[in-house]
Design an enzyme around this catalytic site. Structure first.
Site, mmCIF file in Angstrom:
data_model
loop_
_atom_site.group_PDB
_atom_site.id
_atom_site.type_symbol
_atom_site.label_atom_id
_atom_site.label_comp_id
_atom_site.label_asym_id
_atom_site.label_seq_id
_atom_site.Cartn_x
_atom_site.Cartn_y
_atom_site.Cartn_z
ATOM 1 N N THR A 163 0.838 -1.196 0.000
ATOM 2 C CA THR A 163 0.000 0.000 0.000
ATOM 3 C C THR A 163 0.877 1.253 0.000
ATOM 4 O O THR A 163 2.099 1.175 0.066
ATOM 5 C CB THR A 163 -0.896 0.034 1.243
ATOM 6 O OG1 THR A 163 -0.095 0.379 2.403
ATOM 7 C CG2 THR A 163 -1.562 -1.312 1.492
ATOM 8 N N LYS A 186 7.089 3.841 0.611
ATOM 9 C CA LYS A 186 8.247 4.680 0.966
ATOM 10 C C LYS A 186 8.087 5.432 2.285
ATOM 11 O O LYS A 186 9.042 6.032 2.774
ATOM 12 C CB LYS A 186 8.501 5.711 -0.148
ATOM 13 C CG LYS A 186 8.954 5.125 -1.450
ATOM 14 C CD LYS A 186 9.246 6.196 -2.474
ATOM 15 C CE LYS A 186 8.001 6.709 -3.150
ATOM 16 N NZ LYS A 186 7.394 5.753 -4.081
ATOM 17 N N GLY A 207 -1.174 7.139 -17.554
ATOM 18 C CA GLY A 207 -1.185 6.638 -16.183
ATOM 19 C C GLY A 207 0.164 6.750 -15.493
ATOM 20 O O GLY A 207 0.385 6.104 -14.453
ATOM 21 N N ASP A 245 8.180 13.243 -4.504
ATOM 22 C CA ASP A 245 8.478 11.816 -4.524
ATOM 23 C C ASP A 245 9.980 11.573 -4.688
ATOM 24 O O ASP A 245 10.546 10.685 -4.047
ATOM 25 C CB ASP A 245 7.713 11.159 -5.675
ATOM 26 C CG ASP A 245 7.816 9.644 -5.643
ATOM 27 O OD1 ASP A 245 7.457 9.053 -4.604
ATOM 28 O OD2 ASP A 245 8.266 9.057 -6.642
ATOM 29 N N LYS A 257 12.850 9.578 -2.232
ATOM 30 C CA LYS A 257 13.791 8.561 -2.713
ATOM 31 C C LYS A 257 15.239 8.950 -2.423
ATOM 32 O O LYS A 257 16.052 8.114 -2.012
ATOM 33 C CB LYS A 257 13.594 8.341 -4.217
ATOM 34 C CG LYS A 257 12.251 7.710 -4.564
ATOM 35 C CD LYS A 257 12.072 7.554 -6.069
ATOM 36 C CE LYS A 257 10.757 6.868 -6.404
ATOM 37 N NZ LYS A 257 10.561 6.680 -7.860
#
Length: 817
Positions: A555, A579, A664, A678, A682
């Site tokens: 998830t 993450k 997408g 994001d 990372k």
């Protein structure tokens, strides 16, 4: 000469008796010489005891039970014997039941059942079964005589557990068999005193009868026929992969029996042991199976561990204090006091420091042991030289048994490693100098888990089982389940690894199956599951308490990551593409790392940064091998890689972003990607893997969007504003193109500084040649200074992300097993 013994389950019904008659007929046709010992029909001994005790209490219902027993035996006669054969047997059995009725009536009138009377009542079980079966043997063509062993086995008058007079019994047995050449159908369990009073031989009495006859006659073998294929490596009710041992030694068999395995009752086979007569355990219901051969010594080439057994409820008591150290006779006083109190000790252990003595007893004797010990050491306790006895409850003993352990170094180490990697704490350890067994005391709740972990470590070293719990069965989770199903046969055959998905959940439902969920029908099964909640899911994982367990979080939920610490603390490893935990506060990140290390499990998140690309693994390998990281540069967003790889002459930036959204590749609101949030997460994870204690706020992120784009009220408004600022992005692109460069949105780490920026690269840099939505990371290190280490490939997508998780799970499996 062989002695065969058939237990209660083997003579449980007329059908099972017909089966053993076929076995005996085969033996006779082969020309074997043998005698047979029979137990009472299944459950008859217990029923006879119950009948006597009811009669002793004045309970008139004993007659109903008696009539039921009588009817059962006459029904057996009717089914086993032809009409012409029945009258003689029915007459004899009727006489037996008349005698039984008389003694029960006497017990009822006296309101007392003495040990002597109880032995006499119990004797009718074996006397009737052996009598009926002897006639069935004759009918089958086997010349058989009924042998009431009360005439041969002489005992004392210790009713319930009579001691055998071997000198007299051996003489009687030899004389009788010399004069009676027919096959003897003998009663087990019973004997008699010199005065002819009936006695019983105690627990395992029918096995004892077989051993007594075998030793007296110097038999070539004693066969114990039961309802299992022999001696198993472990209790099959606890360890599903337990298998039959082809051979073992008497000492190994007795040791396993001491620790709860229902192999043999040690005292019963001592007569056979004294004559080195092989004991063979065979299955009445699978007679062609060779069973287990028990002999005097173990074969030198045998496995170091033959079996794993356990006692599931014990208490651990510890005597400790400064008054013990260096004082002679402390142990003697302790164990003498316990012996005087009638306490049976399961195991004993003492450290070389001599500051404590620890021993285990059954829960029913714990208080008795404590009272006896504290009475013996009352003076020392009063003077505070010795502490009051410490008692620990809810414990179990697990023992690995094998005579060849002494010849193989590392056996104890493998056992402790198997327990440690599954989070099983050891309270006490015991091993004798003979190295016949290694015993550990553990929490009783961990007993089954420990048995399976140790069994897998010693008996299935080439075959391992991994238990997976999955939360999130959407695009990535569903793909992972399909990959596991597709690859299952290959992993079993080539890697000797069996992966069982034992827990599944989506946001609504959850299901569990300790034997493994059917991955071809998981969607249907999940629809019928119980309502999902993460606390309940965690409770179920703990309750199942399976070894080699891995939790997979597919998830993007922050709620799920909040349970990671409890999952790791329950000795369950974690693999996740989520993450949020690895990019949370550095304090929480470190706490999770430390919890995993403390519990001997793994927290893995390779797919957090590059989906299926081995970025974190490679970085770890470089650091662990002594290389020094100088610089890391990476295109870490497949979305932004696609956008800038396709942003060329004649294309508008807004159109490329729309296209990426249509495919997408972006979040529902593309600003989530274009903001660099994001990529920040990372890079933070990579930086922490290098040892830098960075927080999210320590990473500099260049905002590439004009302010009006960020302030747009919704996605449609955002695209409208983005089109208005097309010239801004075209200027950036054309300037880079004029210099022979390409724009790339990169994460960079150098000299402790972490940045997420838009940069232009020429053909000398690997980033210039990126295409599609590929990710790329460049490691510049002391070893890779002139020619950097480059990793490139898809950095997003369900297939590669699921494959990355799958590979990580297999790696965790290798560590755990």
């Amino acid at each position: 000469m062989k002695i065969l013994k058939f237990g209660g389950t083997s003579v449980g019904t007329p059908d099972t008796i017909k089966g053993l008659l076929r076995i005996l007929k085969d033996y006779y046709q082969r020309g074997d010489r043998f005698a047979v010992v029979f137990s009472a029909f299944s459950k008859v001994t217990d029923t006879l005891i119950d009948t006597a005790r009811r009669a002793g209490k004045g309970d008139g219902q004993y007659l109903d039970i008696y009539e039921g027993l009588r009817a059962r035996h006459f029904a057996a006669i009717e089914e086993l014997l032809e009409p012409a054969q029945r009258p003689a047997v029915e007459s004899l059995v009727a006489d037996h039941f008349e005698a039984l009725k008389n003694v029960l009536q006497g017990i009822f009138l006296l309101h007392e059942v003495s040990p002597r009377s109880l032995d006499f009542v119990q004797s009718f079980g074996e006397r009737n079964s052996a009598l009926i079966i002897s006639h069935a043997m004759r009918q089958a063509g086997i010349p058989a005589d009924f042998l009431d062993t009360r005439a041969l086995i002489r005992t004392d008058a210790q009713f319930g557990n009579a001691k055998v007079d071997f000198e007299e019994s051996n003489r009687l047995i030899r004389d009788y068999f010399a004069a009676h050449p027919n096959v003897q159908a003998a009663t087990g369990f019973i004997g008699s005193t010199a005065d002819g009073i009936t006695t019983t031989l105690g627990r395992g009495g029918s096995d004892y009868t077989a051993a007594i006859l075998g030793a007296a006659l110097d038999a070539g073998a004693i066969e114990i026929w039961t309802d299992v294929d022999g001696v198993l490596t472990a209790d099959p009710r606890r360890v599903k992969k337990a298998f039959t041992l082809p051979s073992m030694s008497y000492r190994e068999a007795m040791e396993m029996s001491h620790f709860g395995a229902k192999v043999i009752y040690p005292p019963t086979i001592l007569p056979a042991l004294s004559k080195n007569i092989p004991l063979i355990i065979k299955n009445t219901f699978n007679p062609s199976f060779p069973g287990t051969r028990i002999t005097a010594t173990a074969a030198p080439g045998d496995d170091p561990v033959k079996g794993i057994s356990s006692i599931n409820q014990i208490c651990l008591l510890t005597l400790q204090g400064s008054g013990i150290f260096g004082v002679p006779g402390i142990a003697a006083r302790l164990f003498n006091a316990l012996a005087q109190a009638g306490v049976n000790i399961v195991i004993i252990t003492q450290g070389s420091s001599e500051s404590s003595i620890t021993f285990a007893v059954s829960p029913g004797q714990a208080k008795l042991a404590q009272k006896a010990a504290e009475k013996e050491f009352a003076y020392e306790i009063r003077e505070k030289l010795i502490e009051p006895l410490k008692i620990e409850h809810e414990l179990a003993v697990v023992a690995a048994v094998g005579e060849n352990m002494r010849y193989r170094p590392g056996v104890a180490g493998r056992l402790f490693q198997a327990l440690g990697k599954n989070g099983i704490n050891i309270s006490a350890i015991a091993q004798g100098s003979s190295e016949l067994n290694v015993s550990v005391v553990i929490n009783a709740a961990d007993e089954t888990k420990a048995l399976n972990a140790i069994h897998e470590a010693f008996f299935l070293s080439d075959a391992k089982t991994l238990h997976l719990y999955l939360v999130g069965v959407g695009l990535i989770g569903g793909t992972l389940l399909r990959q596991v199903l597709t690859q299952a046969a290959f992993l079993r055959e080539k890697r000797k690894l069996e992966i069982r998905v034992v827990g599944l959940a989506n946001s609504r439902k959850m299901i569990f199956d300790a034997e493994g969920i059917d991955l071809e029908r998981w969607e249907t099964a999940l629809e019928t599951g119980e309502p999902f909640s993460m606390p309940h899911y965690l409770a179920q994982m703990k309750a199942l308490n399976l070894p080699s367990a891995v939790f997979i979080d597919n998830t993007a939920s922050e709620e799920i990551t909040g349970f990671y610490e409890q999952i790791l603390d329950a000795s369950i490893s974690i693999s996740t593409p989520n993450k949020l935990a690895a990019s949370s506060s550095h304090l929480q990140y470190q706490r999770l790392k430390q919890t995993a290390e403390k519990r001997g499990v793994l927290w893995r998140y390779e797919t957090n940064v590059g989906a299926g690309l081995p970025l974190i693994t490679t970085l770890g390998d470089l650091i662990h091998s002594g290389d020094r990281i100088l610089k890391i540069e990476g295109v870490l967003s497949g979305t932004l890689s696609y956008i800038f790889n396709h942003f060329g002459p004649g294309t508008r930036f807004a159109d490329i972003v729309k296209e990426a959204k249509h495919l997408g590749l972006t979040e529902p609101d593309p600003r989530e990607d274009l903001s660099g949030a994001d990529v920040r997460r990372k890079l933070l994870i990579l930086a922490r893997e290098t040892g830098l204690p960075l927080e999210s706020g320590d990473i500099e992120v260049e905002n590439i969007l004009p302010k009006p784009c960020l302030e747009a009220k919704d996605v449609d408004a955002f695209f409208a504003v983005l089109e208005q600022h097309g010239e801004h992005f075209e200027t950036l692109r054309s300037k880079a193109a004029a210099e022979g460069k390409a724009l790339r949105f990169v994460a960079a780490l150098e000299n402790g500084r972490a940045q997420v920026v838009l940069r232009a690269y020429d053909k000398a840099h690997p980033f210039f040649f990126l295409s599609g939505s590929d990710n790329m990371v460049v490691f510049i290190t002391e070893r890779y200074r002139e020619r950097p280490l480059v990793i490139r490939g898809p950095g997003a997508g369900a297939e590669v992300t699921a494959a990355g998780v799958f590979a990580e799970v297999i790696g965790i499996g290798s560590y755990l097993t």
